[in-house]
Design a protein around this motif. Structure first.
Motif, PDB file in Angstrom:
ATOM      1  N   LYS A   1       0.847  -1.204   0.000  1.00  0.00           N
ATOM      2  CA  LYS A   1       0.000   0.000   0.000  1.00  0.00           C
ATOM      3  C   LYS A   1       0.875   1.243   0.000  1.00  0.00           C
ATOM      4  O   LYS A   1       2.048   1.204   0.338  1.00  0.00           O
ATOM      5  N   MET A   2       0.282   2.349  -0.386  1.00  0.00           N
ATOM      6  CA  MET A   2       0.939   3.659  -0.320  1.00  0.00           C
ATOM      7  C   MET A   2      -0.066   4.643   0.245  1.00  0.00           C
ATOM      8  O   MET A   2      -1.268   4.382   0.238  1.00  0.00           O
ATOM      9  N   LEU A   3       0.444   5.739   0.768  1.00  0.00           N
ATOM     10  CA  LEU A   3      -0.457   6.773   1.281  1.00  0.00           C
ATOM     11  C   LEU A   3      -0.832   7.718   0.153  1.00  0.00           C
ATOM     12  O   LEU A   3       0.014   8.199  -0.588  1.00  0.00           O
ATOM     13  N   ASP A   4      -2.120   7.959   0.022  1.00  0.00           N
ATOM     14  CA  ASP A   4      -2.694   8.793  -1.030  1.00  0.00           C
ATOM     15  C   ASP A   4      -3.248  10.063  -0.411  1.00  0.00           C
ATOM     16  O   ASP A   4      -3.909  10.008   0.628  1.00  0.00           O
ATOM     17  N   HIS A   5      -2.980  11.209  -1.053  1.00  0.00           N
ATOM     18  CA  HIS A   5      -3.597  12.468  -0.644  1.00  0.00           C
ATOM     19  C   HIS A   5      -4.953  12.536  -1.352  1.00  0.00           C
ATOM     20  O   HIS A   5      -5.016  12.678  -2.577  1.00  0.00           O
ATOM     21  N   ILE A   6      -6.031  12.419  -0.606  1.00  0.00           N
ATOM     22  CA  ILE A   6      -7.366  12.342  -1.187  1.00  0.00           C
ATOM     23  C   ILE A   6      -7.650  13.516  -2.111  1.00  0.00           C
ATOM     24  O   ILE A   6      -8.162  13.337  -3.212  1.00  0.00           O
ATOM     25  N   ASP A   7      -7.305  14.736  -1.681  1.00  0.00           N
ATOM     26  CA  ASP A   7      -7.596  15.917  -2.508  1.00  0.00           C
ATOM     27  C   ASP A   7      -6.486  16.228  -3.517  1.00  0.00           C
ATOM     28  O   ASP A   7      -6.527  17.253  -4.181  1.00  0.00           O
ATOM     29  N   GLN A   8      -5.507  15.358  -3.646  1.00  0.00           N
ATOM     30  CA  GLN A   8      -4.372  15.468  -4.564  1.00  0.00           C
ATOM     31  C   GLN A   8      -3.431  16.626  -4.234  1.00  0.00           C
ATOM     32  O   GLN A   8      -2.507  16.907  -4.981  1.00  0.00           O
ATOM     33  N   ASP A   9      -3.631  17.282  -3.094  1.00  0.00           N
ATOM     34  CA  ASP A   9      -2.754  18.374  -2.651  1.00  0.00           C
ATOM     35  C   ASP A   9      -1.662  17.771  -1.770  1.00  0.00           C
ATOM     36  O   ASP A   9      -1.914  17.369  -0.634  1.00  0.00           O
ATOM     37  N   LYS A  10      -0.437  17.711  -2.294  1.00  0.00           N
ATOM     38  CA  LYS A  10       0.669  17.070  -1.586  1.00  0.00           C
ATOM     39  C   LYS A  10       1.123  17.846  -0.354  1.00  0.00           C
ATOM     40  O   LYS A  10       1.945  17.367   0.418  1.00  0.00           O
ATOM     41  N   LEU A  11       0.599  19.047  -0.171  1.00  0.00           N
ATOM     42  CA  LEU A  11       0.941  19.848   1.007  1.00  0.00           C
ATOM     43  C   LEU A  11      -0.174  19.836   2.053  1.00  0.00           C
ATOM     44  O   LEU A  11      -0.076  20.487   3.070  1.00  0.00           O
ATOM     45  N   ASN A  12      -1.244  19.087   1.777  1.00  0.00           N
ATOM     46  CA  ASN A  12      -2.322  18.906   2.746  1.00  0.00           C
ATOM     47  C   ASN A  12      -2.111  17.561   3.423  1.00  0.00           C
ATOM     48  O   ASN A  12      -2.508  16.526   2.912  1.00  0.00           O
ATOM     49  N   ASN A  13      -1.449  17.591   4.577  1.00  0.00           N
ATOM     50  CA  ASN A  13      -1.088  16.366   5.284  1.00  0.00           C
ATOM     51  C   ASN A  13      -1.946  16.105   6.516  1.00  0.00           C
ATOM     52  O   ASN A  13      -1.492  15.482   7.472  1.00  0.00           O
ATOM     53  N   PHE A  14      -3.198  16.579   6.476  1.00  0.00           N
ATOM     54  CA  PHE A  14      -4.133  16.231   7.534  1.00  0.00           C
ATOM     55  C   PHE A  14      -4.375  14.731   7.509  1.00  0.00           C
ATOM     56  O   PHE A  14      -4.449  14.127   6.440  1.00  0.00           O
ATOM     57  N   LYS A  15      -4.503  14.135   8.678  1.00  0.00           N
ATOM     58  CA  LYS A  15      -4.769  12.699   8.731  1.00  0.00           C
ATOM     59  C   LYS A  15      -6.086  12.361   8.034  1.00  0.00           C
ATOM     60  O   LYS A  15      -6.227  11.282   7.479  1.00  0.00           O
ATOM     61  N   SER A  16      -7.023  13.303   8.002  1.00  0.00           N
ATOM     62  CA  SER A  16      -8.306  13.073   7.320  1.00  0.00           C
ATOM     63  C   SER A  16      -8.171  13.154   5.803  1.00  0.00           C
ATOM     64  O   SER A  16      -9.120  12.865   5.083  1.00  0.00           O
ATOM     65  N   ASN A  17      -6.986  13.538   5.301  1.00  0.00           N
ATOM     66  CA  ASN A  17      -6.748  13.631   3.856  1.00  0.00           C
ATOM     67  C   ASN A  17      -5.826  12.525   3.343  1.00  0.00           C
ATOM     68  O   ASN A  17      -5.477  12.504   2.181  1.00  0.00           O
ATOM     69  N   LEU A  18      -5.421  11.612   4.208  1.00  0.00           N
ATOM     70  CA  LEU A  18      -4.503  10.538   3.818  1.00  0.00           C
ATOM     71  C   LEU A  18      -5.170   9.186   4.014  1.00  0.00           C
ATOM     72  O   LEU A  18      -5.849   8.964   5.014  1.00  0.00           O
ATOM     73  N   ARG A  19      -4.959   8.299   3.048  1.00  0.00           N
ATOM     74  CA  ARG A  19      -5.516   6.944   3.139  1.00  0.00           C
ATOM     75  C   ARG A  19      -4.559   5.968   2.473  1.00  0.00           C
ATOM     76  O   ARG A  19      -3.797   6.329   1.584  1.00  0.00           O
ATOM     77  N   TYR A  20      -4.607   4.717   2.915  1.00  0.00           N
ATOM     78  CA  TYR A  20      -3.797   3.664   2.308  1.00  0.00           C
ATOM     79  C   TYR A  20      -4.521   3.127   1.080  1.00  0.00           C
ATOM     80  O   TYR A  20      -5.694   2.759   1.163  1.00  0.00           O
ATOM     81  N   VAL A  21      -3.810   3.097  -0.035  1.00  0.00           N
ATOM     82  CA  VAL A  21      -4.370   2.585  -1.287  1.00  0.00           C
ATOM     83  C   VAL A  21      -3.337   1.709  -1.981  1.00  0.00           C
ATOM     84  O   VAL A  21      -2.148   1.778  -1.689  1.00  0.00           O
ATOM     85  N   ASP A  22      -3.798   0.893  -2.922  1.00  0.00           N
ATOM     86  CA  ASP A  22      -2.848   0.137  -3.731  1.00  0.00           C
ATOM     87  C   ASP A  22      -2.463   0.991  -4.948  1.00  0.00           C
ATOM     88  O   ASP A  22      -2.961   2.102  -5.129  1.00  0.00           O
ATOM     89  N   ARG A  23      -1.585   0.482  -5.775  1.00  0.00           N
ATOM     90  CA  ARG A  23      -1.046   1.237  -6.898  1.00  0.00           C
ATOM     91  C   ARG A  23      -2.130   1.691  -7.877  1.00  0.00           C
ATOM     92  O   ARG A  23      -2.119   2.830  -8.333  1.00  0.00           O
ATOM     93  N   SER A  24      -3.078   0.822  -8.191  1.00  0.00           N
ATOM     94  CA  SER A  24      -4.109   1.202  -9.161  1.00  0.00           C
ATOM     95  C   SER A  24      -5.066   2.234  -8.567  1.00  0.00           C
ATOM     96  O   SER A  24      -5.530   3.136  -9.272  1.00  0.00           O
ATOM     97  N   GLN A  25      -5.352   2.133  -7.273  1.00  0.00           N
ATOM     98  CA  GLN A  25      -6.207   3.137  -6.635  1.00  0.00           C
ATOM     99  C   GLN A  25      -5.504   4.490  -6.610  1.00  0.00           C
ATOM    100  O   GLN A  25      -6.131   5.527  -6.837  1.00  0.00           O
ATOM    101  N   ASN A  26      -4.202   4.482  -6.363  1.00  0.00           N
ATOM    102  CA  ASN A  26      -3.441   5.722  -6.361  1.00  0.00           C
ATOM    103  C   ASN A  26      -3.437   6.354  -7.753  1.00  0.00           C
ATOM    104  O   ASN A  26      -3.586   7.562  -7.901  1.00  0.00           O
ATOM    105  N   ALA A  27      -3.294   5.530  -8.778  1.00  0.00           N
ATOM    106  CA  ALA A  27      -3.303   6.034 -10.154  1.00  0.00           C
ATOM    107  C   ALA A  27      -4.658   6.643 -10.508  1.00  0.00           C
ATOM    108  O   ALA A  27      -4.737   7.638 -11.221  1.00  0.00           O
ATOM    109  N   LEU A  28      -5.736   6.052  -9.997  1.00  0.00           N
ATOM    110  CA  LEU A  28      -7.066   6.577 -10.266  1.00  0.00           C
ATOM    111  C   LEU A  28      -7.230   7.978  -9.688  1.00  0.00           C
ATOM    112  O   LEU A  28      -7.874   8.836 -10.283  1.00  0.00           O
TER     113      LEU A  28
END
Length: 186
Positions: free
Chosen positions: A79-106
């Motif tokens: 798994k990798m950590l994904d920034h839900i809103d795609q903002d790499k500077l928004n590191n709130f725990k509510s904006n991060l989730r574990y996803v697999d490679r294809s979910q991250n690409a989506l």
């Protein structure tokens, strides 16, 4: 950074920050007016490290190893950590989730190469080829028309979007920064 230049000294300075309740804004070193945001409770655990803006992420170096801010949280196998809103500077725990490679690409703004204008669909001489990742595995689907290809990819993307929306954030999972990363034993 082997020299004693101004950039190096600025890179190693502790950050200017301001906190308001559970939100902390951090002015990143070596960039002009670039701010990261995170939970105050997380910032209190990592503020002893100087954070800089490199590679579009807030980063620090701990014991010679480079860490983007979101990598201070424990890693999960596959798994990798994904920034839900795609903002790499928004590191709130509510904006991060574990996803697999294809979910991250989506959840990426990167486009898969296409000669049709539809992400993942390529025109071949006698057919249309739909390419997509599903849980890290490449898949290919053939259609006769561009409209069929678009409908197929829309169905795949809708399924993936529902899947992404159901993934819990690290805040919901109760994940805290990895102490072995932020306070390593030499």
């Amino acid at each position: 950074f082997s020299c004693e230049c101004l950039k190096y000294k600025k890179h190693n300075q502790l950050n200017t920050y301001m906190s308001h309740y559970d939100t902390t804004y951090v002015l990143l070193n070596n960039a002009e007016n670039v701010w990261m945001k995170c939970n105050t409770s997380v910032w209190e655990k990592v503020k002893q490290h100087p954070w800089s803006f490199r590679g579009n992420y807030a980063r620090t170096t701990i014991n010679g190893k480079d860490y983007p801010f979101h990598r201070i949280f424990p890693q999960q196998e596959g798994k990798m950590l994904d920034h839900i809103d795609q903002d790499k500077l928004n590191n709130f725990k509510s904006n991060l989730r574990y996803v697999d490679r294809s979910q991250n690409a989506l959840n990426s703004t990167r486009s898969i190469r296409s000669n049709t204008g539809i992400q993942g669909v390529t025109k071949r001489p006698t057919y249309y080829e739909c390419n997509y990742l599903d849980h890290g595995i490449n898949h290919r689907h053939i259609t006769r028309t561009l409209d069929e290809a678009k409908q197929f990819m829309d169905k795949i993307n809708n399924k993936r979007q529902l899947e992404l929306e159901s993934i819990e954030t690290i805040e919901q999972l109760g994940i805290e920064p990895d102490e072995s990363v932020i306070n390593p034993k030499n």
